[in-house]
Write a protein that holds these residues in place. Structure first.
Motif, PDB file in Angstrom:
ATOM      1  N   SER A  30      28.739 -28.598 -19.666  1.00 61.32           N
ATOM      2  CA  SER A  30      28.396 -27.457 -20.512  1.00 61.32           C
ATOM      3  C   SER A  30      27.768 -27.922 -21.825  1.00 61.32           C
ATOM      4  O   SER A  30      28.143 -28.944 -22.387  1.00 61.32           O
ATOM      5  CB  SER A  30      29.656 -26.645 -20.829  1.00 61.32           C
ATOM      6  OG  SER A  30      29.356 -25.627 -21.761  1.00 61.32           O
ATOM      7  N   THR A  31      26.810 -27.136 -22.295  1.00 60.63           N
ATOM      8  CA  THR A  31      26.187 -27.427 -23.594  1.00 60.63           C
ATOM      9  C   THR A  31      26.732 -26.513 -24.694  1.00 60.63           C
ATOM     10  O   THR A  31      26.227 -26.532 -25.814  1.00 60.63           O
ATOM     11  CB  THR A  31      24.659 -27.264 -23.497  1.00 60.63           C
ATOM     12  OG1 THR A  31      24.357 -25.923 -23.073  1.00 60.63           O
ATOM     13  CG2 THR A  31      24.062 -28.258 -22.519  1.00 60.63           C
ATOM     14  N   LYS A  32      27.746 -25.726 -24.358  1.00 60.35           N
ATOM     15  CA  LYS A  32      28.366 -24.867 -25.373  1.00 60.35           C
ATOM     16  C   LYS A  32      29.002 -25.729 -26.458  1.00 60.35           C
ATOM     17  O   LYS A  32      29.451 -26.841 -26.175  1.00 60.35           O
ATOM     18  CB  LYS A  32      29.455 -23.989 -24.750  1.00 60.35           C
ATOM     19  CG  LYS A  32      28.959 -22.914 -23.834  1.00 60.35           C
ATOM     20  CD  LYS A  32      30.138 -22.112 -23.329  1.00 60.35           C
ATOM     21  CE  LYS A  32      29.719 -21.017 -22.386  1.00 60.35           C
ATOM     22  NZ  LYS A  32      30.880 -20.259 -21.891  1.00 60.35           N
ATOM     23  N   PRO A  33      29.070 -25.199 -27.686  1.00 59.74           N
ATOM     24  CA  PRO A  33      29.735 -25.968 -28.744  1.00 59.74           C
ATOM     25  C   PRO A  33      31.205 -26.206 -28.401  1.00 59.74           C
ATOM     26  O   PRO A  33      31.864 -25.347 -27.825  1.00 59.74           O
ATOM     27  CB  PRO A  33      29.619 -25.072 -29.979  1.00 59.74           C
ATOM     28  CG  PRO A  33      28.693 -23.978 -29.627  1.00 59.74           C
ATOM     29  CD  PRO A  33      28.572 -23.926 -28.139  1.00 59.74           C
ATOM     30  N   ARG A  34      31.678 -27.386 -28.721  1.00 59.32           N
ATOM     31  CA  ARG A  34      33.073 -27.740 -28.461  1.00 59.32           C
ATOM     32  C   ARG A  34      33.975 -27.104 -29.510  1.00 59.32           C
ATOM     33  O   ARG A  34      33.571 -26.876 -30.646  1.00 59.32           O
ATOM     34  CB  ARG A  34      33.262 -29.254 -28.499  1.00 59.32           C
ATOM     35  CG  ARG A  34      32.366 -30.020 -27.567  1.00 59.32           C
ATOM     36  CD  ARG A  34      32.712 -29.719 -26.128  1.00 59.32           C
ATOM     37  NE  ARG A  34      31.983 -30.622 -25.240  1.00 59.32           N
ATOM     38  CZ  ARG A  34      31.358 -30.211 -24.163  1.00 59.32           C
ATOM     39  NH1 ARG A  34      31.352 -28.961 -23.837  1.00 59.32           N
ATOM     40  NH2 ARG A  34      30.737 -31.075 -23.401  1.00 59.32           N
ATOM     41  N   ILE A  35      35.219 -26.821 -29.133  1.00 54.31           N
ATOM     42  CA  ILE A  35      36.203 -26.284 -30.068  1.00 54.31           C
ATOM     43  C   ILE A  35      37.100 -27.449 -30.469  1.00 54.31           C
ATOM     44  O   ILE A  35      37.674 -28.112 -29.612  1.00 54.31           O
ATOM     45  CB  ILE A  35      37.041 -25.164 -29.425  1.00 54.31           C
ATOM     46  CG1 ILE A  35      36.129 -24.037 -28.946  1.00 54.31           C
ATOM     47  CG2 ILE A  35      38.081 -24.647 -30.411  1.00 54.31           C
ATOM     48  CD1 ILE A  35      36.839 -22.978 -28.111  1.00 54.31           C
ATOM     49  N   ARG A  65      32.077 -28.145 -14.505  1.00 53.82           N
ATOM     50  CA  ARG A  65      31.254 -27.217 -15.290  1.00 53.82           C
ATOM     51  C   ARG A  65      31.508 -27.404 -16.781  1.00 53.82           C
ATOM     52  O   ARG A  65      30.574 -27.368 -17.585  1.00 53.82           O
ATOM     53  CB  ARG A  65      31.531 -25.768 -14.880  1.00 53.82           C
ATOM     54  CG  ARG A  65      30.860 -25.374 -13.584  1.00 53.82           C
ATOM     55  CD  ARG A  65      30.872 -23.869 -13.351  1.00 53.82           C
ATOM     56  NE  ARG A  65      32.201 -23.285 -13.413  1.00 53.82           N
ATOM     57  CZ  ARG A  65      33.029 -23.181 -12.372  1.00 53.82           C
ATOM     58  NH1 ARG A  65      32.669 -23.639 -11.190  1.00 53.82           N
ATOM     59  NH2 ARG A  65      34.202 -22.618 -12.506  1.00 53.82           N
ATOM     60  N   ALA A  66      32.756 -27.617 -17.162  1.00 59.53           N
ATOM     61  CA  ALA A  66      33.083 -27.815 -18.577  1.00 59.53           C
ATOM     62  C   ALA A  66      32.467 -29.104 -19.100  1.00 59.53           C
ATOM     63  O   ALA A  66      31.974 -29.144 -20.238  1.00 59.53           O
ATOM     64  CB  ALA A  66      34.598 -27.831 -18.766  1.00 59.53           C
TER      65      ALA A  66
END
Length: 56
Positions: free
Chosen positions: A34-39, A30-31
């Motif tokens: 993921s299209t969430k911004p990376r940290i 899932r990670a």
């Protein structure tokens, strides 16, 4: 159900170990998609260090 000893695994049975492995693999998958911004790594490490510094 195959019983495991503490020397072999932190899990009581091979089924428990397999279930945990599947759970971790699913979280990683899932990670990766993921299209969430990376940290940024430096930001994560700074936050971790701040937590550790609280207990010095």
């Amino acid at each position: 159900m195959t019983k495991l000893t503490p020397i072999e695994s932190e899990f009581a049975t091979s089924e428990d170990a397999d279930a945990h492995d599947a759970w971790v693999r699913a979280k990683v998958e899932r990670a990766l998609i993921s299209t969430k911004p990376r940290i940024p790594h430096d930001e994560v490490m700074a936050k971790a260090q701040a937590v550790l510094d609280k207990y010095k």
